[in-house]
Enzyme design. Structure first.
Site: not given
Length: 249
Positions: A63, A67, A136, A139
């Site tokens: 994650e 991101d 989440d 990502e």
């Protein structure tokens, strides 16, 4: 996993169906290493229930990577496609595109909730429909895709799934709720809920309000306005920019 028409086997567990993985990847549109895919779908609640300690058995590291990949792809898209927009306007456009809400919407279109490995308690509490968990996990999927195929292939995938948000970034940015976005950002980074302290000064006909935001006891933003709402909005934007720089977003 939920026993649904889209997902009749539990991803990453004995008896896992290859067809199930292929269905997910077909919706995503990009190959992903199987082991990375399983990790990307593993929420910390599942890992903890199965005795996996630390971050290696959960999707949190993926994650974190995803991101960063998402940020650079969206930033470059906006930079190239909106050449006359100044930096001060690009920032909210990006924030409106990569915030929790649009990412969760994309995750729902992918039926990502069907594939997430959740602990029993989190599952019973509706974890598969929580925006925070869905965004989440998306990502994490981006991070796994990047490690498998590199930036350019992942860029194409991201831009395809976020196309309408990218194209509508200027309009979405105008309606950007900085207070909501700041709360989402703080929650995603385990910082706690922002606290607002507002004071007014001046005569009634020319009242000026000053807002101060504290997160975890630290003053992170200040703003002024002719109403409490506008002062809080300005302070939230200032605090968001500080946290964005601090966390490398």
């Amino acid at each position: 996993m939920n026993q649904s028409p889209r997902n009749t086997d539990k991803i990453g567990e004995p008896g896992q169906s290859r067809a199930t993985l292929e269905r997910l990847l077909a919706d995503w549109g990009q190959p992903v290493d199987t082991e990375l895919l399983v990790v990307a779908m593993t929420h910390r609640s599942f890992a903890h229930e199965h005795g996996k300690t630390g971050s290696t058995g959960t999707n949190e590291r993926l994650e974190f990577l995803g991101d960063a990949v998402l940020q650079i792809v969206v930033t470059e898209y906006l930079f190239r496609n909106f050449p006359d927009v100044p930096e001060g306007e690009l920032a909210p456009m990006r924030a409106a595109t990569v915030s929790q809400t649009p990412l969760a919407e994309v995750a729902r279109r992918l039926h990502l909730g069907d594939y997430i490995l959740l602990g029993i308690g989190e599952d019973r509490q509706g974890g598969r429909e929580k925006d925070s968990i869905l965004s989440d996990t998306l990502e994490a999927l981006i991070g796994a895709s990047y490690l498998t195929s590199g930036l350019e292939s992942t860029r194409v995938t991201i831009e395809r799934h976020l196309r309408r948000y990218l194209r509508n970034a200027p309009r979405r940015a105008v309606g950007m709720d900085w207070k909501t976005h700041l709360s989402e950002f703080a929650a995603a980074n385990s910082l706690g809920e922002p606290e607002y302290v507002v004071q007014g000064s001046g005569p009634d006909h020319a009242r000026v309000f000053t807002a101060q935001i504290r997160i975890a006891g630290e003053v992170l933003g200040e703003g002024q306005g002719t109403s409490k709402k506008s002062a809080e909005h300005s302070a939230a934007e200032a605090a968001f920019e500080i946290l964005q720089d601090r966390f490398g977003e």
